[in-house]
Write a protein that holds these residues in place. Structure first.
Motif, PDB file in Angstrom:
ATOM      1  N   UNK A  61       0.796  -1.188  -0.006  1.00 53.61           N
ATOM      2  CA  UNK A  61      -0.026   0.020   0.139  1.00 53.61           C
ATOM      3  C   UNK A  61       0.839   1.202   0.020  1.00 53.61           C
ATOM      4  N   UNK A  62       0.387   2.334  -0.529  1.00 56.26           N
ATOM      5  CA  UNK A  62       1.024   3.514  -0.426  1.00 56.26           C
ATOM      6  C   UNK A  62       0.508   4.362   0.681  1.00 56.26           C
ATOM      7  N   UNK A  63      -0.489   4.119   1.305  1.00 58.17           N
ATOM      8  CA  UNK A  63      -1.041   4.757   2.444  1.00 58.17           C
ATOM      9  C   UNK A  63      -0.520   4.355   3.923  1.00 58.17           C
ATOM     10  N   UNK A  64       0.110   5.312   4.580  1.00 55.37           N
ATOM     11  CA  UNK A  64       0.461   5.020   5.857  1.00 55.37           C
ATOM     12  C   UNK A  64      -0.400   4.479   6.696  1.00 55.37           C
ATOM     13  N   UNK A  65      -1.738   5.117   6.969  1.00 55.82           N
ATOM     14  CA  UNK A  65      -2.612   4.649   7.753  1.00 55.82           C
ATOM     15  C   UNK A  65      -3.230   3.081   7.402  1.00 55.82           C
ATOM     16  N   UNK A  66      -3.187   2.922   6.188  1.00 54.72           N
ATOM     17  CA  UNK A  66      -3.456   1.465   5.763  1.00 54.72           C
ATOM     18  C   UNK A  66      -2.620   0.433   6.081  1.00 54.72           C
ATOM     19  N   UNK A  67      -1.106   0.862   6.157  1.00 62.32           N
ATOM     20  CA  UNK A  67      -0.114   0.009   6.462  1.00 62.32           C
ATOM     21  C   UNK A  67      -0.042  -0.186   8.204  1.00 62.32           C
ATOM     22  N   UNK A  68      -0.615   0.889   8.755  1.00 65.84           N
ATOM     23  CA  UNK A  68      -0.658   0.678  10.228  1.00 65.84           C
ATOM     24  C   UNK A  68      -1.781  -0.232  10.635  1.00 65.84           C
ATOM     25  N   UNK A  69      -2.684   0.005   9.933  1.00 66.16           N
ATOM     26  CA  UNK A  69      -3.984  -0.951  10.178  1.00 66.16           C
ATOM     27  C   UNK A  69      -3.613  -2.317   9.764  1.00 66.16           C
ATOM     28  N   UNK A  70      -3.184  -2.615   8.802  1.00 70.71           N
ATOM     29  CA  UNK A  70      -2.494  -3.869   8.392  1.00 70.71           C
ATOM     30  C   UNK A  70      -1.721  -4.579   9.530  1.00 70.71           C
ATOM     31  N   UNK A  71      -0.723  -3.829   9.950  1.00 68.31           N
ATOM     32  CA  UNK A  71       0.335  -4.218  11.030  1.00 68.31           C
ATOM     33  C   UNK A  71      -0.548  -4.292  12.262  1.00 68.31           C
ATOM     34  N   UNK A  72      -1.518  -3.921  12.573  1.00 72.35           N
ATOM     35  CA  UNK A  72      -2.170  -4.100  13.896  1.00 72.35           C
ATOM     36  C   UNK A  72      -2.971  -5.380  13.706  1.00 72.35           C
ATOM     37  N   UNK A  73      -3.700  -5.075  12.476  1.00 69.96           N
ATOM     38  CA  UNK A  73      -4.511  -6.514  12.317  1.00 69.96           C
ATOM     39  C   UNK A  73      -3.897  -7.831  12.124  1.00 69.96           C
ATOM     40  N   UNK A  74      -2.663  -7.706  11.409  1.00 67.45           N
ATOM     41  CA  UNK A  74      -2.010  -9.184  11.201  1.00 67.45           C
ATOM     42  C   UNK A  74      -1.075  -9.411  12.307  1.00 67.45           C
ATOM     43  N   UNK A  76      -0.470  -7.352  15.373  1.00 64.50           N
ATOM     44  CA  UNK A  76      -0.772  -6.888  16.911  1.00 64.50           C
ATOM     45  C   UNK A  76      -1.819  -7.804  17.394  1.00 64.50           C
ATOM     46  N   UNK A  77      -3.216  -7.638  16.845  1.00 62.87           N
ATOM     47  CA  UNK A  77      -4.245  -8.420  17.330  1.00 62.87           C
ATOM     48  C   UNK A  77      -4.260  -9.800  17.523  1.00 62.87           C
ATOM     49  N   UNK A  78      -3.322 -10.324  16.202  1.00 66.91           N
ATOM     50  CA  UNK A  78      -3.035 -11.803  16.241  1.00 66.91           C
ATOM     51  C   UNK A  78      -1.938 -12.251  17.482  1.00 66.91           C
ATOM     52  N   UNK A  79      -1.394 -11.261  18.120  1.00 66.04           N
ATOM     53  CA  UNK A  79      -0.406 -11.560  19.172  1.00 66.04           C
ATOM     54  C   UNK A  79       0.790 -12.192  18.642  1.00 66.04           C
ATOM     55  N   UNK A  80       1.053 -12.032  17.307  1.00 70.09           N
ATOM     56  CA  UNK A  80       2.573 -12.138  16.847  1.00 70.09           C
ATOM     57  C   UNK A  80       3.551 -11.349  17.438  1.00 70.09           C
ATOM     58  N   UNK A  81       3.082 -10.242  17.597  1.00 71.04           N
ATOM     59  CA  UNK A  81       4.238  -9.084  18.289  1.00 71.04           C
ATOM     60  C   UNK A  81       3.229  -8.495  19.541  1.00 71.04           C
ATOM     61  N   UNK A  82       4.134  -7.978  20.501  1.00 76.03           N
ATOM     62  CA  UNK A  82       3.501  -7.465  21.749  1.00 76.03           C
ATOM     63  C   UNK A  82       2.556  -6.304  21.288  1.00 76.03           C
ATOM     64  N   UNK A  83       1.648  -6.055  21.905  1.00 75.52           N
ATOM     65  CA  UNK A  83       0.751  -4.932  21.755  1.00 75.52           C
ATOM     66  C   UNK A  83       1.326  -3.577  21.736  1.00 75.52           C
ATOM     67  N   UNK A  84       2.613  -3.402  22.403  1.00 69.57           N
ATOM     68  CA  UNK A  84       3.109  -2.047  22.556  1.00 69.57           C
ATOM     69  C   UNK A  84       3.640  -1.713  21.045  1.00 69.57           C
ATOM     70  N   UNK A  85       4.024  -2.864  20.198  1.00 68.25           N
ATOM     71  CA  UNK A  85       4.688  -2.287  19.001  1.00 68.25           C
ATOM     72  C   UNK A  85       3.638  -1.557  17.916  1.00 68.25           C
ATOM     73  N   UNK A  86       2.312  -1.788  18.007  1.00 70.55           N
ATOM     74  CA  UNK A  86       1.238  -1.045  17.360  1.00 70.55           C
ATOM     75  C   UNK A  86       1.233   0.389  17.897  1.00 70.55           C
ATOM     76  N   UNK A  87       1.403   0.361  19.250  1.00 70.99           N
ATOM     77  CA  UNK A  87       1.251   1.669  19.844  1.00 70.99           C
ATOM     78  C   UNK A  87       2.598   2.392  19.578  1.00 70.99           C
ATOM     79  N   UNK A  88       3.732   1.886  19.479  1.00 67.01           N
ATOM     80  CA  UNK A  88       4.900   2.601  19.047  1.00 67.01           C
ATOM     81  C   UNK A  88       4.625   3.297  17.672  1.00 67.01           C
ATOM     82  N   UNK A  89       4.286   2.281  16.670  1.00 71.48           N
ATOM     83  CA  UNK A  89       4.176   2.863  15.590  1.00 71.48           C
ATOM     84  C   UNK A  89       3.147   3.833  15.257  1.00 71.48           C
ATOM     85  N   UNK A  90       2.174   3.700  15.923  1.00 71.79           N
ATOM     86  CA  UNK A  90       0.720   4.874  15.974  1.00 71.79           C
ATOM     87  C   UNK A  90       1.427   6.154  16.387  1.00 71.79           C
TER      88      UNK A  90
END
Length: 131
Positions: A61-74, A76-90
């Protein structure tokens, strides 16, 4: 644009290298007390490492918020990474946007130091996922 597997692997490597180069720029800017510009480089370092991960998973994607949303969905929410990782990025995205576009925004040393630490942590997490 369709990439061959070799091109995709090379682009992932390039984005990862770019993220680490931006990390060095951010540290230099922080040490030089250019805090707002350091925030910009911190965010873009995070952006490039996450975009490398997305490319590994065949998401683009070329859209920043879409990339952040993808990362959180794939990841953070699936717990493949610590929830803090999504917070750091946002948080980095929000601070970069405010620092780049809002009048009179001036970040402090302590704010940027914390963001640098968050960047280092996120780069480590995602680098491990890219192995």
């Amino acid at each position: 644009m369709t990439l061959s597997e070799t091109e995709r692997i090379e682009l992932i490597r390039h984005r990862k290298e770019k993220a680490y180069s931006l990390q060095k720029e951010a540290l230099f800017l922080f040490d030089s007390e250019f805090y707002n510009t350091a925030v910009n480089r911190i965010y873009y370092g995070m952006y490039h490492i996450v975009s490398a991960l997305a490319l590994k998973d065949n998401f683009t994607t070329a859209k920043h918020l879409q990339l952040i949303g993808w990362f959180n969905r794939e990841y953070v929410k699936t717990k493949k990474v610590d929830h803090l990782a999504g917070r750091y990025l946002m948080r980095a995205f929000e601070m970069r946007s405010k620092g780049d576009y809002d009048d009179f925004t001036q970040y402090t040393e302590s704010e940027v130091k914390e963001l640098l630490q968050n960047m280092n942590h996120l780069l480590d997490i995602i680098s491990n996922l890219l192995q």
